[in-house]
Design a protein around this motif. Structure first.
Motif, short mmCIF file in Angstrom:
data_model
loop_
_atom_site.label_atom_id
_atom_site.label_comp_id
_atom_site.label_asym_id
_atom_site.label_seq_id
_atom_site.Cartn_x
_atom_site.Cartn_y
_atom_site.Cartn_z
N LYS A 112 1.99 15.76 -21.46
CA LYS A 112 3.40 16.14 -21.32
C LYS A 112 4.12 15.17 -20.37
N ILE A 113 3.53 14.89 -19.24
CA ILE A 113 4.14 13.99 -18.27
C ILE A 113 4.30 12.60 -18.88
N ARG A 114 3.26 12.11 -19.51
CA ARG A 114 3.31 10.77 -20.11
C ARG A 114 4.36 10.67 -21.20
N SER A 115 4.61 11.76 -21.92
CA SER A 115 5.59 11.71 -23.01
C SER A 115 7.02 11.95 -22.54
N ASP A 116 7.20 12.63 -21.40
CA ASP A 116 8.54 13.01 -20.95
C ASP A 116 9.10 12.19 -19.79
N VAL A 117 8.26 11.51 -19.05
CA VAL A 117 8.71 10.80 -17.85
C VAL A 117 8.58 9.30 -18.09
N LEU A 118 9.67 8.59 -17.85
CA LEU A 118 9.67 7.15 -18.03
C LEU A 118 9.17 6.44 -16.78
N ASP A 119 8.72 5.22 -16.94
CA ASP A 119 8.33 4.34 -15.84
C ASP A 119 7.23 4.93 -14.97
N LEU A 120 6.06 5.07 -15.57
CA LEU A 120 4.90 5.55 -14.84
C LEU A 120 3.86 4.45 -14.67
N THR A 121 4.29 3.21 -14.78
CA THR A 121 3.35 2.09 -14.73
C THR A 121 2.67 1.94 -13.36
N HIS A 122 3.26 2.51 -12.32
CA HIS A 122 2.68 2.41 -10.97
C HIS A 122 1.52 3.39 -10.76
N ILE A 123 1.35 4.34 -11.67
CA ILE A 123 0.27 5.32 -11.53
C ILE A 123 -1.04 4.64 -11.94
N GLU A 124 -1.97 4.62 -11.01
CA GLU A 124 -3.23 3.90 -11.21
C GLU A 124 -4.31 4.75 -11.87
N GLN A 125 -4.27 6.08 -11.62
CA GLN A 125 -5.30 6.94 -12.18
C GLN A 125 -4.70 8.24 -12.68
N LEU A 173 6.59 12.12 -8.81
CA LEU A 173 5.90 11.19 -9.70
C LEU A 173 6.31 9.74 -9.48
N ARG A 174 7.47 9.53 -8.90
CA ARG A 174 7.94 8.16 -8.63
C ARG A 174 7.18 7.48 -7.49
N VAL A 175 6.50 8.28 -6.65
CA VAL A 175 5.86 7.68 -5.48
C VAL A 175 4.34 7.84 -5.44
N VAL A 176 3.76 8.62 -6.33
CA VAL A 176 2.31 8.79 -6.30
C VAL A 176 1.62 7.72 -7.12
N MET A 228 0.84 -1.18 0.00
CA MET A 228 0.00 0.00 0.00
C MET A 228 0.88 1.25 0.00
N THR A 229 0.45 2.24 -0.72
CA THR A 229 1.18 3.50 -0.82
C THR A 229 0.80 4.41 0.34
N ASP A 230 1.75 5.23 0.81
CA ASP A 230 1.43 6.23 1.81
C ASP A 230 0.37 7.16 1.24
N GLN A 231 -0.52 7.62 2.10
CA GLN A 231 -1.56 8.54 1.66
C GLN A 231 -1.06 9.96 1.84
N THR A 232 -0.77 10.62 0.74
CA THR A 232 -0.33 12.00 0.78
C THR A 232 -1.05 12.77 -0.32
N LEU A 233 -1.12 14.07 -0.15
CA LEU A 233 -1.67 14.95 -1.16
C LEU A 233 -0.66 16.06 -1.38
N THR A 234 -0.15 16.15 -2.60
CA THR A 234 0.83 17.17 -2.96
C THR A 234 0.23 18.04 -4.05
N VAL A 235 0.31 19.36 -3.87
CA VAL A 235 -0.17 20.30 -4.89
C VAL A 235 1.05 21.04 -5.42
N VAL A 236 1.21 21.01 -6.76
CA VAL A 236 2.37 21.61 -7.39
C VAL A 236 1.90 22.62 -8.43
N GLY A 237 2.42 23.84 -8.33
CA GLY A 237 2.17 24.84 -9.36
C GLY A 237 3.25 24.72 -10.42
#
Length: 91
Positions: free
Chosen positions: A39-52, A24-27, A1-10
């Protein structure tokens, strides 16, 4: 289970900083505009852990989904500019 956190980034421009990449490595849930998601999907590798990938608009629906997931996921929300000054922080 992942830690429950909420991060807001401008964000501004097209750069995805190293700091953002670290987050992005931990959310498991990403909330952003459709353009930022692409943009994120095209520029950042290994996002398979992102569920939504949740579009930020419409905001009411987005916030409902975030509220539903907040106790089970680590979430990052991307906003344009300063999120506290321009609006999301006021919600």
């Amino acid at each position: 289970m992942t830690d429950q956190t909420l991060t807001v980034v401008g964000i501004s421009g097209n750069d995805i900083s190293d700091s953002i990449r670290e987050h992005l490595r931990v959310v498991t849930v990403v909330v952003a505009t459709k353009a930022t998601i692409e943009k994120i999907r095209s520029d950042v590798l290994d996002l398979t852990h992102i569920e939504q990938w949740i579009p930020i608009a419409p905001v009411d629906e987005c916030l409902r989904i975030v509220e539903t997931n907040i106790n089970h996921h680590s979430i990052i929300i991307f906003t344009s500019g300063d999120p506290l000054f321009y609006g999301l922080g006021k919600l």
